[in-house]
Write a protein that holds these residues in place. Sequence first.
Motif, PDB file in Angstrom:
ATOM      1  N   VAL A   1       0.833  -1.202   0.000  1.00 18.61           N
ATOM      2  CA  VAL A   1       0.000   0.000   0.000  1.00 18.61           C
ATOM      3  C   VAL A   1       0.869   1.255   0.000  1.00 18.61           C
ATOM      4  CG1 VAL A   1      -1.843   1.226   1.226  1.00 18.61           C
ATOM      5  CG2 VAL A   1      -1.781  -1.280   1.233  1.00 18.61           C
ATOM      6  N   ILE A   2       1.934   1.246   0.785  1.00 21.14           N
ATOM      7  CA  ILE A   2       2.837   2.399   0.838  1.00 21.14           C
ATOM      8  C   ILE A   2       3.456   2.638  -0.544  1.00 21.14           C
ATOM      9  CG2 ILE A   2       4.891   3.369   1.938  1.00 21.14           C
ATOM     10  CD1 ILE A   2       2.425   3.133   3.755  1.00 21.14           C
ATOM     11  N   ASP A   3       3.753   1.562  -1.272  1.00 18.35           N
ATOM     12  CA  ASP A   3       4.258   1.698  -2.643  1.00 18.35           C
ATOM     13  C   ASP A   3       3.300   2.508  -3.508  1.00 18.35           C
ATOM     14  OD1 ASP A   3       6.743   0.482  -2.608  1.00 18.35           O
ATOM     15  OD2 ASP A   3       5.966  -1.502  -3.078  1.00 18.35           O
ATOM     16  N   LYS A   4       2.011   2.222  -3.392  1.00 18.09           N
ATOM     17  CA  LYS A   4       1.012   2.931  -4.195  1.00 18.09           C
ATOM     18  C   LYS A   4       0.920   4.400  -3.782  1.00 18.09           C
ATOM     19  CE  LYS A   4      -2.038  -0.602  -6.000  1.00 18.09           C
ATOM     20  NZ  LYS A   4      -3.446  -0.979  -6.235  1.00 18.09           N
ATOM     21  N   LEU A   5       0.991   4.650  -2.487  1.00 18.37           N
ATOM     22  CA  LEU A   5       0.965   6.037  -2.020  1.00 18.37           C
ATOM     23  C   LEU A   5       2.201   6.790  -2.502  1.00 18.37           C
ATOM     24  CD1 LEU A   5      -0.338   5.549   1.643  1.00 18.37           C
ATOM     25  CD2 LEU A   5      -1.582   6.531  -0.284  1.00 18.37           C
ATOM     26  N   ASN A   6       3.351   6.131  -2.453  1.00 20.55           N
ATOM     27  CA  ASN A   6       4.595   6.775  -2.889  1.00 20.55           C
ATOM     28  C   ASN A   6       4.600   7.089  -4.381  1.00 20.55           C
ATOM     29  OD1 ASN A   6       5.637   6.779  -0.316  1.00 20.55           O
ATOM     30  ND2 ASN A   6       6.930   4.978  -0.607  1.00 20.55           N
ATOM     31  N   ALA A   7       3.759   6.398  -5.134  1.00 16.11           N
ATOM     32  CA  ALA A   7       3.672   6.649  -6.575  1.00 16.11           C
ATOM     33  C   ALA A   7       2.789   7.857  -6.895  1.00 16.11           C
ATOM     34  CB  ALA A   7       3.125   5.412  -7.287  1.00 16.11           C
ATOM     35  N   GLN A   8       2.087   8.386  -5.877  1.00  9.47           N
ATOM     36  CA  GLN A   8       1.227   9.542  -6.081  1.00  9.47           C
ATOM     37  C   GLN A   8       2.041  10.839  -6.018  1.00  9.47           C
ATOM     38  OE1 GLN A   8      -2.019   9.361  -3.266  1.00  9.47           O
ATOM     39  NE2 GLN A   8      -2.631   7.299  -3.902  1.00  9.47           N
ATOM     40  N   PRO A   9       1.514  11.944  -6.539  1.00 10.27           N
ATOM     41  CA  PRO A   9       2.223  13.230  -6.453  1.00 10.27           C
ATOM     42  C   PRO A   9       2.445  13.649  -5.000  1.00 10.27           C
ATOM     43  CG  PRO A   9       0.407  13.346  -8.037  1.00 10.27           C
ATOM     44  CD  PRO A   9       0.250  12.049  -7.310  1.00 10.27           C
TER      45      PRO A   9
END
Length: 380
Positions: A162-170
């Motif tokens: 989940v943190i990976d997906k958040l880190n991919a956001q602006p």
Amino acid sequence: MSGISVGTHGNHHYLADKKSDVTKVDQVTDQALAKPNNWVSFTLQTPDGLSERKFQVKAVRQKDVPSGYKVEVRRNSVAGKIRHAFSLIFSSLKFCQADRQLGHFSQDLFSRYTFSQVAIEKSSMYLKPAIEHLFNAAQISQASQPFIDDHGHHVVMAPSQVIDKLNAQPDSKEPMAVVFDLDNTLYTEGDYDGSQTEKHTKSLDPELPSKLKTFRQKFPNAKLVVITQSPFMAKGLVESKLAHCGYEQGTFDVINTKGDPDFKVENGRSPANKGERFLAIAAKEKVRSNWSPQRVFFFDDTEGHLDDLKKASDELSAQFEGYHVQSSHHFVEHKRQKIPSLDNGPNLTKPELAKLTVTEELMAGNLKPEQLHRYRMLRR
């Protein structure tokens, strides 16, 4: 065999009766894998329980996918033709849409079960110590994406996904809270030799410390919070275990242990659950820095705690995403249930668990049906 029962939570479908449905889905998956490239029939009970739909699944050998199979699902050929005729007569677009949704659910369900069975079969060719069946960073990264279960929470193998997906956001200055349980979420519950030290604690998500560093840089107004059932008197041990698992001092803004005297609710009362403990933390941060979360992400291995945090987030008018973490369940249950491979099936002590040599197939087979379902849905 009666139909596989399906329920709905919002727009999401799920298995409605885990005790019997997991066995049914396993059996259909076994048949599809035993006869690759051949259609296998199965039946779904609709969410309203009033009718059934007939489908077929096929496992197609394919070398360029990790599992070695591509899974296809279609309406049963005869039933599909009959239903198509009715749809033409009554212009029943709604019926067709419902069938498509069940088809998408079936496609995802049997794909996940197929990938899981193949992965476990390959892993089970070799005996390993039970504690080595913990997933490493590579296996976690390969795990299937989260899915929503009947409680409305996301089920995930490990938080780093989940943190990976958040880190991919602006980058954003949005105030948000990312809250973690510890035992059976970030690290193993207790020490295998029974001693009260961090020496034998195992990280359940080895890459998470580095991913949280990136998260902090991208979201400077976010708070990283720990809420653990470990008692306040053991806070030093908690911090030692976190350090042992790669978390630097200062990774978390708050480490809240059970009974922490610094966090109270109304009338100076100690919080009754993790939800109230989070409200106490939020209230203190509001006074200290005028911070209040707009979004809350919570990772825990216990559904009840997820429910408590959702209630607390609702009180704060914050958007909530709860994640039921599964990375420990396939071996933790060895400590709680009887092991069929052992004489007399005794419950294992921690030292016995540390010495136990098993296959992953045995470990997965020792799970309760609802736990096995989550494991099947994520393991690949």
